[in-house]
Write a protein that holds these residues in place. Structure first.
Motif, PDB file in Angstrom:
ATOM      1  N   THR A  71       0.841  -1.187   0.000  1.00 50.57           N
ATOM      2  CA  THR A  71       0.000   0.000   0.000  1.00 50.57           C
ATOM      3  C   THR A  71       0.880   1.241   0.000  1.00 50.57           C
ATOM      4  O   THR A  71       2.112   1.158  -0.022  1.00 50.57           O
ATOM      5  CB  THR A  71      -0.929   0.021   1.223  1.00 50.57           C
ATOM      6  N   THR A  72       0.255   2.389   0.084  1.00 49.42           N
ATOM      7  CA  THR A  72       0.998   3.651   0.105  1.00 49.42           C
ATOM      8  C   THR A  72       1.771   3.846   1.403  1.00 49.42           C
ATOM      9  O   THR A  72       2.568   4.772   1.498  1.00 49.42           O
ATOM     10  CB  THR A  72       0.024   4.829  -0.085  1.00 49.42           C
ATOM     11  N   ALA A  73       1.529   2.999   2.395  1.00 48.83           N
ATOM     12  CA  ALA A  73       2.228   3.122   3.676  1.00 48.83           C
ATOM     13  C   ALA A  73       3.389   2.148   3.798  1.00 48.83           C
ATOM     14  O   ALA A  73       4.074   2.123   4.818  1.00 48.83           O
ATOM     15  CB  ALA A  73       1.254   2.889   4.834  1.00 48.83           C
ATOM     16  N   ASP A  74       3.619   1.327   2.777  1.00 51.24           N
ATOM     17  CA  ASP A  74       4.675   0.316   2.831  1.00 51.24           C
ATOM     18  C   ASP A  74       5.910   0.759   2.065  1.00 51.24           C
ATOM     19  O   ASP A  74       5.826   1.543   1.125  1.00 51.24           O
ATOM     20  CB  ASP A  74       4.174  -1.004   2.226  1.00 51.24           C
ATOM     21  N   PHE A  75       7.059   0.228   2.466  1.00 56.09           N
ATOM     22  CA  PHE A  75       8.265   0.387   1.663  1.00 56.09           C
ATOM     23  C   PHE A  75       8.903  -0.990   1.505  1.00 56.09           C
ATOM     24  O   PHE A  75       8.721  -1.873   2.352  1.00 56.09           O
ATOM     25  CB  PHE A  75       9.243   1.393   2.290  1.00 56.09           C
ATOM     26  N   HIS A  76       9.616  -1.185   0.399  1.00 59.38           N
ATOM     27  CA  HIS A  76      10.172  -2.517   0.169  1.00 59.38           C
ATOM     28  C   HIS A  76      11.425  -2.458  -0.695  1.00 59.38           C
ATOM     29  O   HIS A  76      11.773  -1.430  -1.270  1.00 59.38           O
ATOM     30  CB  HIS A  76       9.127  -3.444  -0.453  1.00 59.38           C
ATOM     31  N   GLU A  77      12.075  -3.602  -0.760  1.00 57.24           N
ATOM     32  CA  GLU A  77      13.325  -3.761  -1.504  1.00 57.24           C
ATOM     33  C   GLU A  77      13.402  -5.203  -1.976  1.00 57.24           C
ATOM     34  O   GLU A  77      13.016  -6.126  -1.248  1.00 57.24           O
ATOM     35  CB  GLU A  77      14.503  -3.439  -0.577  1.00 57.24           C
TER      36      GLU A  77
END
Length: 287
Positions: A71-77
Protein backbone atom coordinates in the motif's frame (compact mmCIF):
# COMPACT_ATOMS: atom_id res chain seq x y z
CA UNK A 1 20.28 -5.88 5.34
CA UNK A 2 20.39 -2.11 5.12
CA UNK A 3 20.04 0.04 2.03
CA UNK A 4 22.65 2.79 1.92
CA UNK A 5 20.54 4.97 -0.37
CA UNK A 6 17.64 7.22 0.54
CA UNK A 7 14.34 5.52 -0.35
CA UNK A 8 12.74 6.83 -3.50
CA UNK A 9 9.04 7.70 -3.59
CA UNK A 10 7.50 6.58 -6.86
CA UNK A 11 4.48 8.50 -8.13
CA UNK A 12 1.50 7.15 -10.01
CA UNK A 13 1.85 10.03 -12.47
CA UNK A 14 5.15 8.47 -13.58
CA UNK A 15 3.46 5.23 -14.64
CA UNK A 16 -0.26 5.88 -15.16
CA UNK A 17 -1.89 8.07 -17.77
CA UNK A 18 -4.56 10.45 -16.46
CA UNK A 19 -7.39 8.17 -17.59
CA UNK A 20 -5.77 4.95 -16.35
CA UNK A 21 -6.70 3.19 -13.10
CA UNK A 22 -4.12 0.41 -13.38
CA UNK A 23 -1.20 -0.93 -15.37
CA UNK A 24 0.49 -4.35 -15.37
CA UNK A 25 4.12 -5.12 -16.24
CA UNK A 26 6.09 -8.29 -16.88
CA UNK A 27 9.56 -7.72 -15.46
CA UNK A 28 12.98 -9.37 -15.27
CA UNK A 29 15.00 -8.25 -12.25
CA UNK A 30 18.66 -9.26 -12.20
CA UNK A 31 19.92 -6.61 -9.79
CA UNK A 32 18.91 -5.09 -6.50
CA UNK A 33 15.77 -2.90 -6.50
CA UNK A 34 16.61 -0.42 -3.78
CA UNK A 35 14.27 0.53 -0.96
CA UNK A 36 11.37 2.66 -2.16
CA UNK A 37 7.71 3.43 -1.59
CA UNK A 38 4.91 4.78 -3.75
CA UNK A 39 1.64 6.69 -3.79
CA UNK A 40 -0.21 3.80 -5.44
CA UNK A 41 -0.95 0.16 -4.60
CA UNK A 42 1.40 -2.48 -6.00
CA UNK A 43 0.56 -6.15 -6.48
CA UNK A 44 3.16 -8.66 -7.58
CA UNK A 45 3.52 -12.35 -8.39
CA UNK A 46 6.89 -14.12 -8.71
CA UNK A 47 7.12 -16.49 -11.68
CA UNK A 48 10.67 -17.68 -11.03
CA UNK A 49 13.96 -16.73 -9.42
CA UNK A 50 15.18 -16.57 -5.83
CA UNK A 51 16.19 -13.81 -3.47
CA UNK A 52 15.00 -11.77 -0.51
CA UNK A 53 12.02 -9.42 -0.39
CA UNK A 54 12.32 -6.80 2.36
CA UNK A 55 8.91 -5.39 3.30
CA UNK A 56 8.89 -2.64 5.93
CA UNK A 57 12.26 -3.89 7.11
CA UNK A 58 11.14 -7.53 7.46
CA UNK A 59 12.83 -10.14 5.23
CA UNK A 60 10.77 -12.70 3.29
CA UNK A 61 12.39 -15.50 1.25
CA UNK A 62 11.52 -14.68 -2.35
CA UNK A 63 10.75 -17.42 -4.86
CA UNK A 64 8.23 -18.83 -7.31
CA UNK A 65 4.67 -18.45 -6.07
CA UNK A 66 5.21 -15.39 -3.87
CA UNK A 67 2.35 -12.91 -4.13
CA UNK A 68 2.48 -9.55 -2.38
CA UNK A 69 0.44 -6.40 -1.95
CA UNK A 70 2.00 -3.07 -0.99
CA UNK A 71 0.00 0.00 0.00
CA UNK A 72 1.00 3.65 0.11
CA UNK A 73 2.23 3.12 3.68
CA UNK A 74 4.68 0.32 2.83
CA UNK A 75 8.27 0.39 1.66
CA UNK A 76 10.17 -2.52 0.17
CA UNK A 77 13.33 -3.76 -1.50
CA UNK A 78 14.05 -6.78 -3.73
CA UNK A 79 17.47 -8.43 -3.64
CA UNK A 80 17.99 -11.35 -6.06
CA UNK A 81 20.39 -14.09 -5.00
CA UNK A 82 23.74 -14.00 -6.75
CA UNK A 83 23.35 -15.11 -10.37
CA UNK A 84 19.52 -15.19 -10.13
CA UNK A 85 17.03 -13.28 -12.26
CA UNK A 86 13.60 -12.61 -10.79
CA UNK A 87 10.75 -12.95 -13.31
CA UNK A 88 7.47 -11.44 -12.12
CA UNK A 89 4.16 -9.81 -12.92
CA UNK A 90 3.86 -6.39 -11.35
CA UNK A 91 0.53 -4.56 -11.25
CA UNK A 92 -0.02 -1.02 -9.99
CA UNK A 93 -3.43 0.49 -9.30
CA UNK A 94 -5.23 3.19 -7.36
CA UNK A 95 -6.65 2.33 -3.94
CA UNK A 96 -10.08 3.39 -5.18
CA UNK A 97 -10.08 0.17 -7.24
CA UNK A 98 -10.47 -1.93 -4.08
CA UNK A 99 -14.12 -2.24 -3.12
CA UNK A 100 -14.70 -0.86 0.42
CA UNK A 101 -16.02 -4.14 1.86
CA UNK A 102 -12.88 -5.99 0.74
CA UNK A 103 -10.58 -3.22 1.92
CA UNK A 104 -12.15 -3.34 5.40
CA UNK A 105 -11.50 -7.06 5.67
CA UNK A 106 -7.98 -6.84 4.22
CA UNK A 107 -6.82 -4.08 6.55
CA UNK A 108 -8.76 -4.79 9.72
CA UNK A 109 -5.65 -6.39 11.20
CA UNK A 110 -2.06 -5.33 10.83
CA UNK A 111 -0.33 -8.09 8.92
CA UNK A 112 2.04 -8.08 5.94
CA UNK A 113 0.27 -9.03 2.73
CA UNK A 114 3.02 -11.36 1.53
CA UNK A 115 2.53 -15.08 1.00
CA UNK A 116 4.13 -17.87 -1.03
CA UNK A 117 1.79 -20.32 -2.75
CA UNK A 118 2.61 -23.80 -4.02
CA UNK A 119 1.31 -26.34 -6.51
CA UNK A 120 -2.34 -25.82 -7.55
CA UNK A 121 -2.69 -22.58 -5.57
CA UNK A 122 0.39 -21.11 -7.26
CA UNK A 123 -0.88 -22.14 -10.69
CA UNK A 124 -4.29 -20.62 -9.98
CA UNK A 125 -2.67 -17.32 -9.03
CA UNK A 126 -0.42 -17.42 -12.12
CA UNK A 127 -3.49 -17.83 -14.32
CA UNK A 128 -5.17 -14.80 -12.74
CA UNK A 129 -2.14 -12.60 -13.42
CA UNK A 130 -1.73 -14.04 -16.90
CA UNK A 131 -5.37 -13.21 -17.61
CA UNK A 132 -4.88 -9.60 -16.46
CA UNK A 133 -1.77 -9.37 -18.65
CA UNK A 134 -3.53 -10.71 -21.74
CA UNK A 135 -6.59 -8.49 -21.26
CA UNK A 136 -4.39 -5.42 -20.86
CA UNK A 137 -2.56 -5.83 -24.15
CA UNK A 138 -5.38 -4.52 -26.34
CA UNK A 139 -8.61 -2.58 -26.11
CA UNK A 140 -11.63 -4.88 -25.98
CA UNK A 141 -15.18 -4.64 -24.70
CA UNK A 142 -15.38 -5.32 -20.97
CA UNK A 143 -11.61 -5.28 -20.44
CA UNK A 144 -11.71 -3.25 -17.21
CA UNK A 145 -14.54 -5.37 -15.77
CA UNK A 146 -12.57 -8.58 -16.34
CA UNK A 147 -9.34 -7.10 -14.99
CA UNK A 148 -11.09 -5.76 -11.92
CA UNK A 149 -12.73 -9.14 -11.33
CA UNK A 150 -9.36 -10.89 -11.51
CA UNK A 151 -7.81 -8.30 -9.21
CA UNK A 152 -10.52 -8.85 -6.61
CA UNK A 153 -10.08 -12.63 -6.78
CA UNK A 154 -6.32 -12.23 -6.26
CA UNK A 155 -6.86 -9.93 -3.28
CA UNK A 156 -9.41 -12.27 -1.73
CA UNK A 157 -7.12 -15.30 -2.13
CA UNK A 158 -4.20 -13.37 -0.67
CA UNK A 159 -6.29 -12.13 2.27
CA UNK A 160 -7.46 -15.67 3.02
CA UNK A 161 -3.85 -16.77 3.29
CA UNK A 162 -2.53 -13.80 5.26
CA UNK A 163 -5.57 -13.61 7.54
CA UNK A 164 -6.71 -17.23 7.98
CA UNK A 165 -9.89 -16.17 9.79
CA UNK A 166 -10.96 -13.73 7.03
CA UNK A 167 -14.64 -14.18 6.39
CA UNK A 168 -15.17 -16.17 9.60
CA UNK A 169 -17.09 -14.42 12.36
CA UNK A 170 -16.32 -15.36 15.95
CA UNK A 171 -17.40 -14.00 19.28
CA UNK A 172 -13.87 -12.73 19.76
CA UNK A 173 -13.62 -10.98 16.39
CA UNK A 174 -13.74 -7.43 17.77
CA UNK A 175 -12.96 -5.84 14.40
CA UNK A 176 -16.30 -6.94 12.93
CA UNK A 177 -18.12 -5.54 15.97
CA UNK A 178 -16.81 -2.04 15.42
CA UNK A 179 -18.99 0.80 14.23
CA UNK A 180 -18.92 0.87 10.39
CA UNK A 181 -17.68 4.46 10.42
CA UNK A 182 -14.78 3.53 12.73
CA UNK A 183 -13.87 0.58 10.49
CA UNK A 184 -13.92 2.91 7.49
CA UNK A 185 -11.61 5.37 9.28
CA UNK A 186 -9.19 2.61 10.34
CA UNK A 187 -8.89 1.30 6.79
CA UNK A 188 -8.11 4.80 5.56
CA UNK A 189 -5.53 5.39 8.29
CA UNK A 190 -3.77 2.09 7.56
CA UNK A 191 -2.30 3.57 4.39
CA UNK A 192 -2.63 7.33 4.89
CA UNK A 193 -1.17 7.79 8.39
CA UNK A 194 1.98 9.44 7.00
CA UNK A 195 -0.09 12.21 5.44
CA UNK A 196 -1.39 15.28 7.33
CA UNK A 197 -4.60 14.03 8.90
CA UNK A 198 -6.58 15.84 11.60
CA UNK A 199 -9.33 14.66 13.89
CA UNK A 200 -11.77 16.93 12.06
CA UNK A 201 -10.85 15.65 8.60
CA UNK A 202 -10.98 11.95 9.50
CA UNK A 203 -14.26 12.45 11.40
CA UNK A 204 -15.75 14.13 8.32
CA UNK A 205 -14.47 11.26 6.16
CA UNK A 206 -16.20 8.81 8.51
CA UNK A 207 -19.39 10.89 8.43
CA UNK A 208 -19.37 11.79 12.13
CA UNK A 209 -18.89 14.91 14.23
CA UNK A 210 -15.38 15.34 15.63
CA UNK A 211 -16.44 14.89 19.26
CA UNK A 212 -18.57 11.81 18.62
CA UNK A 213 -15.89 10.26 16.40
CA UNK A 214 -13.23 10.85 19.06
CA UNK A 215 -15.41 9.23 21.72
CA UNK A 216 -16.28 6.23 19.53
CA UNK A 217 -12.70 5.76 18.31
CA UNK A 218 -11.31 5.64 21.86
CA UNK A 219 -14.06 3.32 23.06
CA UNK A 220 -13.62 0.85 20.21
CA UNK A 221 -9.82 0.85 19.82
CA UNK A 222 -8.73 1.52 23.41
CA UNK A 223 -6.61 4.54 22.47
CA UNK A 224 -7.23 8.04 21.20
CA UNK A 225 -7.13 8.95 17.52
CA UNK A 226 -3.95 10.98 18.08
CA UNK A 227 -2.26 8.06 19.88
CA UNK A 228 -3.24 5.66 17.09
CA UNK A 229 -1.73 7.86 14.38
CA UNK A 230 1.41 8.47 16.43
CA UNK A 231 1.86 4.71 17.01
CA UNK A 232 1.57 4.00 13.30
CA UNK A 233 4.12 6.70 12.47
CA UNK A 234 6.57 5.50 15.13
CA UNK A 235 6.40 1.90 13.92
CA UNK A 236 7.08 3.11 10.39
CA UNK A 237 10.01 5.24 11.59
CA UNK A 238 11.53 2.37 13.58
CA UNK A 239 11.37 0.12 10.50
CA UNK A 240 13.14 2.77 8.40
CA UNK A 241 15.80 3.22 11.07
CA UNK A 242 16.49 -0.50 11.07
CA UNK A 243 16.58 -1.11 7.34
CA UNK A 244 17.92 2.09 5.73
CA UNK A 245 20.60 4.72 6.23
CA UNK A 246 18.11 7.50 5.64
CA UNK A 247 18.91 10.60 7.71
CA UNK A 248 16.97 11.04 10.97
CA UNK A 249 15.50 14.31 9.69
CA UNK A 250 14.21 12.64 6.53
CA UNK A 251 12.75 9.74 8.54
CA UNK A 252 10.95 12.23 10.76
CA UNK A 253 9.14 13.87 7.86
CA UNK A 254 8.70 10.65 5.85
CA UNK A 255 6.89 9.13 8.84
CA UNK A 256 4.45 12.02 9.08
CA UNK A 257 5.90 14.07 11.94
CA UNK A 258 6.03 17.85 11.49
CA UNK A 259 9.01 18.70 13.72
CA UNK A 260 12.21 17.00 14.81
CA UNK A 261 11.72 17.75 18.57
CA UNK A 262 8.22 16.22 18.54
CA UNK A 263 9.47 13.16 16.66
CA UNK A 264 12.44 12.58 18.96
CA UNK A 265 10.37 13.11 22.12
CA UNK A 266 7.65 10.71 20.93
CA UNK A 267 10.19 8.14 19.78
CA UNK A 268 12.10 8.16 23.08
CA UNK A 269 8.87 7.88 25.07
CA UNK A 270 7.92 4.71 23.15
CA UNK A 271 11.30 3.01 22.72
CA UNK A 272 13.34 4.44 25.60
CA UNK A 273 16.05 5.60 23.18
CA UNK A 274 16.56 8.49 20.81
CA UNK A 275 16.20 7.59 17.09
CA UNK A 276 19.98 7.81 16.70
CA UNK A 277 20.69 5.55 19.70
CA UNK A 278 17.97 3.14 18.57
CA UNK A 279 19.69 2.79 15.19
CA UNK A 280 23.02 2.13 16.93
CA UNK A 281 21.44 -0.44 19.22
CA UNK A 282 19.80 -2.51 16.52
CA UNK A 283 22.92 -2.17 14.39
CA UNK A 284 25.00 -3.70 17.18
CA UNK A 285 22.46 -6.55 17.38
CA UNK A 286 23.34 -7.44 13.80
CA UNK A 287 20.19 -6.25 12.14
Amino acid sequence: MRDDRAPERLLGSQYLEKNESYRIFKQDVNGRIHTHWHDFFELGYILSGKGVHMVNGEPFPLGRGMVFLLTTADFHEIVPDEGETIHLYNMIFKDSWVMPELAEKMFEREAPHVYTLYDEDAERMRREFSGIWEESREERFGKEWLVRGSLERVLILLTRRCLPTAGISTARDSASDRHPSIRKALVYLQHHFREPVSLGSIAAYAGMSANYFSECFHKQTGISFQEFVSEKRLLFASALLGSTRLAITEICYASGFNTIPHFEKSFKRKYGLSPRDYRKRIGSDGR
